[in-house]
Design a protein around this motif. Structure first.
Motif, PDB file in Angstrom:
ATOM      1  N   MET A 172       0.827  -1.208   0.000  1.00  0.00           N
ATOM      2  CA  MET A 172       0.000   0.000   0.000  1.00  0.00           C
ATOM      3  C   MET A 172       0.862   1.259   0.000  1.00  0.00           C
ATOM      4  O   MET A 172       0.530   2.257  -0.645  1.00  0.00           O
ATOM      5  CB  MET A 172      -0.958  -0.022   1.183  1.00  0.00           C
ATOM      6  N   GLU A 173       1.981   1.218   0.721  1.00  0.00           N
ATOM      7  CA  GLU A 173       2.867   2.383   0.763  1.00  0.00           C
ATOM      8  C   GLU A 173       3.481   2.660  -0.602  1.00  0.00           C
ATOM      9  O   GLU A 173       3.619   3.825  -1.007  1.00  0.00           O
ATOM     10  CB  GLU A 173       3.958   2.161   1.813  1.00  0.00           C
ATOM     11  N   ILE A 174       3.846   1.615  -1.322  1.00  0.00           N
ATOM     12  CA  ILE A 174       4.418   1.789  -2.663  1.00  0.00           C
ATOM     13  C   ILE A 174       3.382   2.396  -3.600  1.00  0.00           C
ATOM     14  O   ILE A 174       3.685   3.300  -4.391  1.00  0.00           O
ATOM     15  CB  ILE A 174       4.944   0.445  -3.195  1.00  0.00           C
ATOM     16  N   LEU A 175       2.150   1.907  -3.520  1.00  0.00           N
ATOM     17  CA  LEU A 175       1.108   2.462  -4.379  1.00  0.00           C
ATOM     18  C   LEU A 175       0.891   3.947  -4.080  1.00  0.00           C
ATOM     19  O   LEU A 175       0.805   4.770  -4.994  1.00  0.00           O
ATOM     20  CB  LEU A 175      -0.207   1.694  -4.225  1.00  0.00           C
ATOM     21  N   SER A 176       0.822   4.312  -2.798  1.00  0.00           N
ATOM     22  CA  SER A 176       0.605   5.714  -2.430  1.00  0.00           C
ATOM     23  C   SER A 176       1.754   6.592  -2.904  1.00  0.00           C
ATOM     24  O   SER A 176       1.534   7.706  -3.410  1.00  0.00           O
ATOM     25  CB  SER A 176       0.434   5.850  -0.916  1.00  0.00           C
ATOM     26  N   ALA A 177       2.986   6.112  -2.747  1.00  0.00           N
ATOM     27  CA  ALA A 177       4.140   6.894  -3.180  1.00  0.00           C
ATOM     28  C   ALA A 177       4.116   7.126  -4.686  1.00  0.00           C
ATOM     29  O   ALA A 177       4.383   8.245  -5.164  1.00  0.00           O
ATOM     30  CB  ALA A 177       5.436   6.190  -2.768  1.00  0.00           C
ATOM     31  N   LEU A 186      -2.292   7.389 -10.816  1.00  0.00           N
ATOM     32  CA  LEU A 186      -2.251   5.931 -10.669  1.00  0.00           C
ATOM     33  C   LEU A 186      -3.575   5.418 -10.137  1.00  0.00           C
ATOM     34  O   LEU A 186      -4.148   4.462 -10.675  1.00  0.00           O
ATOM     35  CB  LEU A 186      -1.107   5.528  -9.742  1.00  0.00           C
ATOM     36  N   ARG A 187      -4.103   6.043  -9.103  1.00  0.00           N
ATOM     37  CA  ARG A 187      -5.389   5.601  -8.561  1.00  0.00           C
ATOM     38  C   ARG A 187      -6.519   5.885  -9.547  1.00  0.00           C
ATOM     39  O   ARG A 187      -7.418   5.055  -9.723  1.00  0.00           O
ATOM     40  CB  ARG A 187      -5.660   6.290  -7.219  1.00  0.00           C
ATOM     41  N   ILE A 209      -3.782  -4.978 -12.694  1.00  0.00           N
ATOM     42  CA  ILE A 209      -4.049  -3.702 -13.364  1.00  0.00           C
ATOM     43  C   ILE A 209      -3.240  -2.590 -12.712  1.00  0.00           C
ATOM     44  O   ILE A 209      -2.613  -1.769 -13.403  1.00  0.00           O
ATOM     45  CB  ILE A 209      -5.552  -3.378 -13.337  1.00  0.00           C
ATOM     46  N   GLU A 210      -3.233  -2.526 -11.375  1.00  0.00           N
ATOM     47  CA  GLU A 210      -2.448  -1.501 -10.671  1.00  0.00           C
ATOM     48  C   GLU A 210      -0.995  -1.529 -11.121  1.00  0.00           C
ATOM     49  O   GLU A 210      -0.394  -0.479 -11.402  1.00  0.00           O
ATOM     50  CB  GLU A 210      -2.498  -1.747  -9.169  1.00  0.00           C
TER      51      GLU A 210
END
Length: 309
Positions: A172-177, A186-187, A209-210
């Motif tokens: 989750m931290e990688i996605l937020s960064a 990205l979101r 997909i993400e």
């Protein structure tokens, strides 16, 4: 050669792209009522397990919301909430000393606890989770234990049963960064493509997909641009996905170097979507408002408008 679009007020093209995609994203956002309902049911499930395992009724303790709700990529209508429920390590040691598929036994024990609180609710053990099917949203409960070396141990009932160490917080931290690095795109793009997955029944996992959206943005000239560029970005992500069919990636945030296979079952529908996106981009350039909207609706359904105010 890649290039940037001129500003919308400098040339009479792409007039409807920005308001069209902003409207689509607004239509995909969870409503306040859906958020309150989902988190309310999440707290109820956590409180039930905490009463049994921790002698506490705190609905916010010993849990971690992961998946789309934890990552901020959930779309409406909501389908499920992935929820780690942290159990005392003594429970792990107790079950690990048993015979047979101890992971299946643990899921059954958790299910029985929840049935005591929700006797009229349909629930079942399913591989790694206990599925609690409320009328409005499903909670997928992952019994978990704090693991040595970080992360959590979760159970997998397949092939006789095993424990798996996972690192959802790192993921989750990688996605937020990355989302911050790309101005929220990205979101946003993940939400749109999850809608395409749902609308067109595309057999690809959401976290695949993400990953593919992130990889595409890494090499895009206009990855930080706003919705004015989303016609091109959708087109380019789909093209990138086609180039990654049958390949793999390392699980983000994991210390175990887990290789994830992308498969190829989604290839045909992605190729079809890309052709439609190319056509829609041409209509957007010529300000053919309704024609572009109808083409986009073949990907995203009615959440994306044909007419833009």
């Amino acid at each position: 050669m890649k290039f940037l679009k001129p500003k919308a007020n400098m040339i009479n093209h792409w007039r409807y792209v920005r308001p069209r995609f902003r409207s689509a994203l607004s239509n995909l956002a969870l409503t306040d009522a859906q958020i309150a309902d989902g988190f309310g049911k999440s707290r109820g499930v956590a409180a039930s397990l905490n009463r049994h395992y921790w002698d506490s009724s705190d609905g916010d303790a010993n849990k971690l919301i992961v998946g789309s709700w934890g990552k901020g990529t959930a779309i409406r209508p909501p389908t499920d909430i992935d929820q780690f429920c942290i159990l005392p390590n003594e429970v792990f040691h107790d079950f690990n000393l048993r015979q047979g598929n101890v992971q299946s036994q643990l899921l059954q024990a958790v299910r029985n606890v929840l049935l005591g609180s929700y006797p009229q609710t349909n629930m079942r053990g399913d591989g790694q989770v206990v599925v609690v099917s409320f009328n409005s949203v499903t909670i997928e409960v992952v019994p978990a234990f704090h693991a040595q070396g970080g992360g959590y141990l979760t159970c997998d009932t397949n092939n006789g049963g095993s424990w798996k160490q996972v690192f959802p917080i790192g993921e989750m931290e990688i996605l937020s960064a990355n989302d911050n690095n790309y101005g929220g795109n990205l979101r946003k793009l993940t939400k749109l493509l999850k809608r395409w997955k749902r609308e067109c029944e595309v057999p690809i996992k959401s976290f695949h997909i993400e990953q593919l959206v992130r990889e595409c943005l890494d090499q895009s000239t206009y990855s930080r641009q706003d919705e004015y560029y989303f016609d091109w970005l959708i087109r380019d992500v789909l093209a990138y996905m086609i180039g990654r069919v049958g390949q793999s990636f390392w699980m983000p945030g994991s210390n175990t170097l887990e290789m994830i296979q992308l498969g190829d079952a989604w290839q045909s529908k992605t190729e079809t979507a890309h052709r439609r996106a190319v056509k829609a981009c041409g209509y957007e350039y010529d300000n053919m408002e309704v024609s572009a909207g109808l083409e986009w609706q073949k990907l995203f359904g009615s959440v994306i408008p044909t007419s833009v105010d």
